[in-house]
Design a protein around this motif. Structure first.
Motif: not given
Length: 278
Positions: A124-128, A243-245
């Motif tokens: 899905p196209k989710a921001a996070g 990278s954003d984990m």
């Protein structure tokens, strides 16, 4: 803050109860997926924190749960893939209802496992994504024989009640445990063989495809969680390549992080993480 209630008819004809909490001018949105045996109304205090920060909160009682299960909750579903279809349809509705703002997904416990599986399967196209004590690995000491037996029972005796959930492990706060035990919209009996088997299938799918999860992530787990295995979160996180984990372990916390005595700290973490990505 406005509170909205409605319903949604699934691809296979079930009617799910939906609710939302709307701030005056939403800056972001989140679809919230609850855990096994509970219901979406138990997240009203988290929704209040989020709407105060300008985040619109949308949620639903999953199939077999809460107000989506008449006359009473069963925590039963035939296929975990149907749950993923529900999440996909409702996330699409969220993005259409409040377009043009970042859309997040939150999942707790079984809902965390479902959200992880959904993100891997549907991209899905989710921001996070926020995963709270997600169900990613069977309990420590679960044998292959027991897993094979669960598979057999799930096919032959799908509604046989087999797996007990100890409500005392929900929170270290006895008031929260009492609230859980007396809530008529919670499911308080043993989990059925079919549901248990589907959760094992879901965990296997996640384990075999973890590397495909690539959305910004906040992963939270209590180290003393006796209902979902913290090692599942550790192992899942190690395999991730994005990278954003972020993984946040809460020492000695039980299962429901937002219902622990330190819940304000946990909710601030969630609100802050979403706010920094709007």
């Amino acid at each position: 803050m406005k509170h909205l209630e409605t319903s949604y008819k699934t691809h296979d004809g079930l009617e799910l109860y939906l609710q939302a909490w709307m701030p005056e001018q939403p800056k972001a949105s989140v679809l919230l997926v609850h855990g096994l045996g509970e219901h979406s109304g138990r997240y009203a205090h988290l929704a209040k924190k989020l709407t105060d920060a300008g985040v619109a909160v949308f949620t639903f009682d999953g199939r077999g749960h809460g107000k989506s299960s008449k006359p009473s909750p069963t925590a039963y579903f035939e296929r975990y893939e149907d749950y993923l279809k529900d999440i996909d349809a409702l996330f699409g509705k969220v993005k259409n209802y409040v377009p043009g703002i970042p859309a997040f997904i939150f999942g707790h416990s079984m809902g965390g496992g479902m959200v992880a599986a959904y993100c891997i399967a549907y991209k899905p196209k989710a921001a996070g994504v926020i995963l709270s004590a997600p169900l990613l690995k069977p309990a420590e000491g679960t044998s292959k024989g027991l897993i094979a037996l669960a598979s057999l029972l799930g096919r032959l005796f799908p509604k046989q009640k087999v797996m007990e959930v100890d409500a005392n492990l929900v929170s270290r706060d006895p008031i929260e445990v009492k609230k859980y035990n007396t809530d008529p919209l919670n499911y308080h009996e043993k989990v059925t063989a079919r549901t248990g088997h589907q959760l094992l299938r879901m965990m296997r799918f996640i384990g075999e495809n973890t590397e495909k999860f690539d959305l910004p992530l906040l992963l939270m787990h209590g180290t003393a969680d006796g209902l979902t295995n913290p090692d599942g979160s550790r192992e899942f996180f190690k395999k991730l390549k994005g990278s954003d984990m972020t993984m946040k372990l809460f020492p000695d916390f039980y299962h429901e992080l937002i219902n622990e005595p330190e819940k304000e700290l946990v909710m601030e973490e969630i609100v802050g993480w979403i706010s920094s990505r709007q």
